[in-house]
Design a protein around this motif. Structure first.
Motif, short mmCIF file in Angstrom:
data_model
loop_
_atom_site.label_atom_id
_atom_site.label_comp_id
_atom_site.label_asym_id
_atom_site.label_seq_id
_atom_site.Cartn_x
_atom_site.Cartn_y
_atom_site.Cartn_z
N GLY A 279 -1.42 -1.78 7.00
CA GLY A 279 -2.81 -0.23 6.70
C GLY A 279 -2.28 0.44 7.00
N ARG B 47 1.06 -1.16 -0.30
CA ARG B 47 -0.21 0.32 0.24
C ARG B 47 0.66 0.88 -0.27
NH1 ARG B 47 -4.63 -1.34 3.61
NH2 ARG B 47 -5.50 0.69 4.34
N ASP C 284 -0.69 3.82 5.15
CA ASP C 284 -1.61 4.77 4.15
C ASP C 284 -0.54 6.22 4.50
OD1 ASP C 284 -2.63 2.59 3.26
OD2 ASP C 284 -4.43 3.13 4.52
#
Length: 707
Positions: free
Chosen positions: A649, A598, A653
Motif C-alpha cells: 500500500g 501499485r 506508493d
C-alpha cells in the motif's frame, strides 16, 4: 675783611630718614590676630562625627583609587605583553570543519565549526562594518575598551526588568565582546575541561570578578591593537549559528558570497543574529532573521551610515538565503557518513576535512519530495507514522537517504540506519534465491496447505497466510508473487534454515537471524539500509555489496586523500548469476501481478518484494529498476500497529512516487533477468521431501565464493 670771615661748612644733604636714637624703641610686627573660637552649638556637635567620617572617607578614597589605578595599569600592561599578533588571533576554533561534497563535487552539507577564511575590517563590505558597530557598539571608536555609560544603562535596564545587575543586558563594548570570544586569553585544555562545550560555558560565565578581568583585558587590547585590528578579530571569531565562526563563513553559508560583497540588508541580517545566533539564524527562521535585519537597518540610518533612500531600498528588498542554503537536503545522509567515518576526521576532527560522497542531490531532492507528497496527500493528518527511504546503485553506493518525515532534520534519529525492525515478507527472496541456487525451478510446485511444525521447547506451531486462505499446490513463482506464508515456511525447511541464514548474511544481513522455522516469515530484525543493500546483490547478479556513502577524505589543502573507499562496492559472489537472474524474474512478477502492483512504472521493468509484519507494525517495499535499488519502510516509532497499511500500500506508493521522479528524463534500462525453462517436474514440494546434493549443501553452508 676777608680774613676775618669764618670758614664755610660743606654742604650736606638732609637725611631722608632720621637717625634712630638709642632711646627710640624698635617697632615690633603686630602678632597675628587669633580667630575668635566659634562656639559649636548643638547642631555642630551632632554633625561633627559625620564631617570627620566624610573627611576620612575622602582621604581613603583617593588613596584607594590611586592604588586601583596602579593595579589596573599593571594588569593592562601584563595582558598587553601577552597578546600575540592579530593574524594569530582570528581562528580560535577547537574543532575543525567537515565539508561534504556530492558525487559531482558540489557542497551539500557542512558539519563541525566552519571558518570561511581571514577577513579584515578594511576588506569586508563597509556595510558589514557599519552594521556591526551600529548594532553592537555605536561608541566603539571613542571609548578605551569599556564604556561606563553603556554599563550604567545596561544595569539600569536589568534592574528595571527585575533581573540582577549583571543578568541580561551586559553593556559590553565590542572590545569586551572580543575579549570574551578570546576567553580572556585562556586556551582550551582537555585536561581541565571535559569537552569543548564545558570550556565555552566557562568562558561565558558572568561574575563580578570575571567582568573586572574582562574590562582590564579589553583595555589591554585597546593598548596593544588599533580599533580596526580589534574589529578584525571580532569579525573573524564571532559565532553566527549553524556552526559558522566568523562573518566570512556565515556569508558563504547563508548567501553564497564573500563578506566583501554583502549588501546593506545582508550585512544587517548577519549583524542582527549576533545576540542569539542559534535561534536567530536565517536557516532556522528566515522571517525572524529578516525582522532583526530590519531593526539593524534603522539603527544604521539613525547613526548616519545609510541615507533614508538607501534604508528604504534595503528594507523593500530583505535578504534571502541562497539556493544551496535553502535546500538543506541530505541531512540524514550526511549524519550517516559522519557517524560511519573515522571519528578523528569526522565527529572529533581538529582539521578542516573535505569528504567526497556518493550522494546525488537530484535523487535526494526527488526522494524527499516524494515522501512529503505521499504524507500530504495519502496519509491522515492525525497519523504519527514515520517512514524511511534509501536509494542506492547496484554496487552499494547510496544516492539518497531519508530517515524520517522531517526531511530537513539534522542530528535526528535515522530510521533508515538506526531502526531495527522485523522484516516480514521482504525476507522471502533469500529463501527462494537459495532454493534456485540449490536446483529448484520457479515453476516447481509447493503445497499451500495447512501445516503444523513442532518447535522444540515451544510446542506445535501452525503458520497462517495473510488472507487466512489456502490454495493447495502452486508454483514457487506464484507463492512469491502473492507472498504466501506457508510455501515460504515449507521451502525454508526444505533447503535448510542454516543455508538460508548463510545466504542472507552473505548478502549483508548482519543482524541476528532467528533460528526457528518462523525465520521464514521475517521475524528477525534488520535495518532498511541492510535490506536495501542485500537487494542490490540481486540486481548485480548475485554478489554481496557493502552500502557506502564515503568515497574519499582529505584535509583541506592536501591533494592526497587520507582515506579511499574505492575498494568498496561489489564484493564476493553469494549465489550464481543465473540464480540471481531467475530470482529477479520472480520478483518482477510480484509487481506485474502480485502484491506490488501499485509500484508499476510506465516503460520500466521493476522487480520488488512487499513485506508486512504481524499486526502491521512494519510495512516494507524494496524494489529495483535496471539502475537503482530503492527501499521503503513505514511504521510507528513506538512499535504500535499501523492502521490499514501493508507493504503493497503506502510503502509501494512512496516507492513509485520516488522512482517516477528519479527516472524522469532517463532512458529505461532493462533488468538483468532470465525466464526459467518452461517446464515443471510436476513434483509438489512438501515438508522434508527435498534433499539437495551433499556437494551443493556443503558449498552453501560455507557460502558460495566463486562461480
Amino acid at each position: 675783611m676777608s680774613g676775618t670771615r669764618k670758614p664755610r661748612q660743606p654742604l650736606v644733604a638732609d637725611r631722608r630718614y632720621p637717625k634712630k636714637t638709642s632711646t627710640q624703641k624698635t617697632k615690633q610686627k603686630p602678632a597675628p590676630k587669633r580667630k575668635p573660637t566659634k562656639k559649636r552649638g548643638l547642631l555642630g556637635w551632632i554633625f561633627a562625627p559625620f564631617t570627620w567620617a566624610l573627611r576620612l572617607i575622602w582621604r581613603m578614597t583617593w588613596r584607594l583609587s590611586a592604588v586601583v589605578a596602579v593595579l589596573i595599569a599593571v594588569g593592562v600592561f601584563f595582558f598587553a605583553a601577552q597578546l600575540p599578533p592579530v593574524d594569530k588571533m582570528v581562528d580560535g576554533r577547537v574543532r575543525g570543519s567537515v565539508t561534504l561534497l556530492d558525487r559531482d563535487g558540489d557542497i551539500f552539507a557542512l558539519r563541525g565549526d566552519q571558518y570561511g577564511g581571514f577577513i579584515t575590517a578594511e576588506t569586508v563590505s563597509p556595510h558589514l562594518k557599519n552594521a556591526v558597530i551600529a548594532s553592537e557598539d555605536k561608541r566603539f571608536y571613542w571609548h578605551p575598551g569599556v564604556d561606563p555609560r553603556g554599563i550604567a544603562s545596561a544595569v539600569r535596564i536589568n534592574l528595571r526588568e527585575g533581573r540582577g545587575p549583571l543578568s541580561g543586558n551586559g553593556g559590553s563594548t565590542l572590545t569586551q565582546q572580543t575579549a570574551k570570544l578570546l576567553c580572556l586569553g585562556v586556551k582550551y585544555d582537555p585536561t581541565v575541561w571535559k569537552n569543548e562545550a564545558e570550556y565555552e560555558a566557562d568562558c561565558r560565565r558572568t561574575t563580578v570578578w570575571r567582568k573586572v578581568k574582562e574590562a582590564i583585558y579589553a583595555m589591554a587590547m585597546e593598548f596593544k591593537y588599533s580599533k580596526d585590528d580589534i574589529l578584525t578579530i571580532y569579525l573573524n571569531r564571532a559565532f553566527l549559528g549553524s556552526g559558522n565562526h566568523g562573518f566570512e563563513a556565515a556569508s558563504q553559508r547563508f548567501f553564497g558570497k564573500s563578506a566583501t560583497d554583502l549588501l546593506p540588508q545582508e550585512a544587517a541580517m548577519l549583524s542582527g543574529i549576533l545576540p542569539a545566533p542559534s535561534r536567530l539564524a536565517p536557516t532556522n527562521n528566515l522571517e525572524r532573521a529578516q525582522e532583526r535585519g530590519d531593526l539593524v537597518l534603522r539603527l544604521m540610518e539613525d547613526q548616519g551610515y545609510l541615507t533614508e533612500a538607501e534604508t528604504a531600498q534595503a528594507r523593500a528588498n530583505p535578504a534571502t538565503l541562497s539556493e544551496q542554503a535553502t535546500a538543506r537536503i541530505g541531512g540524514y545522509f550526511a549524519d550517516w557518513v559522519m557517524d560511519n567515518g573515522p571519528g578523528f576526521f569526522t565527529r572529533d576532527t581538529t582539521e578542516d576535512v573535505i569528504i567526497q560522497t556518493t550522494l546525488d542531490q537530484r535523487i535526494q531532492a526527488a526522494t524527499e519530495e516524494a515522501l512529503l507528497w505521499v504524507f500530504e496527500n495519502k496519509v491522515s493528518e492525525s497519523s504519527v507514522a514515520e517512514a524511511a527511504v534509501v536509494v542506492m546503485s547496484a554496487d552499494g553506493a547510496v544516492r539518497a537517504m531519508v530517515g524520517g518525515r522531517n526531511v530537513k532534520a539534522i542530528g535526528a534519529f535515522n530510521r533508515a540506519t538506526q531502526a531495527r525492525r522485523q522484516t516480514g515478507s521482504v525476507f522471502k527472496p533469500f529463501i527462494y534465491g537459495t532454493a534456485i541456487e540449490l536446483g529448484f525451478s520457479p515453476y516447481d510446485l509447493v503445497d499451500d496447505s495447512p501445516i503444523v511444525i513442532n518447535v522444540p521447547g515451544s510446542g506445535p506451531w501452525e503458520p497462517q497466510n495473510y488472507d487466512r486462505e489456502f490454495k493447495g499446490p502452486i508454483t514457487l513463482n506464484q507463492a512469491m508473487a502473492e507472498s504466501r506464508n506457508i510455501p515460504a515456511v515449507i521451502m525454508n525447511e526444505e533447503v535448510g534454515r542454516k543455508i538460508v541464514r548463510n545466504v542472507a548474511q552473505g548478502f549483508g544481513i548482519e543482524s541476528g537471524i532467528a533460528a526457528g522455522p518462523a525465520m521464514a516469515l521475517g521475524v528477525s530484525e534488520s535495518t532498511l539500509i541492510e535490506m536495501t543493500g542485500a537487494y542490490a546483490g540481486f540486481l548485480n547478479g548475485g554478489s554481496a555489496v557493502t552500502p557506502y556513502g564515503l568515497v574519499n577524505l582529505h584535509v583541506r589543502g592536501d591533494q592526497e586523500p587520507l582515506m579511499d573507499n574505492s575498494t568498496l562496492g561489489i564484493q564476493e559472489r553469494v549465489i550464481r548469476e543465473e540464480a540471481a537472474r531467475q530470482l529477479t524474474w520472480m520478483m518482477m512478477n510480484v509487481v506485474e501481478g502480485g502484491t506490488g502492483r501499485r509500484a508499476k512504472l510506465d516503460g520500466w521493468q521493476v522487480a520488488a518484494k512487499t513485506g508486512t509484519t504481524q499486526s502491521s507494525r512494519d510495512a516494507w517495499f524494496i524494489g529495483f529498476t535496471g539502475d537503482y535499488v530503492t527501499g521503503v519502510w513505514m511504521g510507528n516509532d513506538d512499535n504500535t500497529p499501523l492502521r490499514d497499511v501493508t507493504g503493497g500500500g503506502l510503502p509501494a506508493d512512496i516507492w513509485r512516487e520516488t522512482m517516477v521522479r528519479v527516472t524522469d528524463g532517463m532512458t529505461p534500462s532493462p533488468l538483468p533477468f532470465s525466464v526459467p525453462p518452461n517446464a515443471t517436474t510436476g513434483q509438489i514440494v512438501q515438508e522434508n521431501e527435498f534433499e539437495a546434493s551433499d556437494e551443493i549443501k556443503s558449498i552453501l553452508e560455507g557460502l558460495l565464493v566463486g562461480n
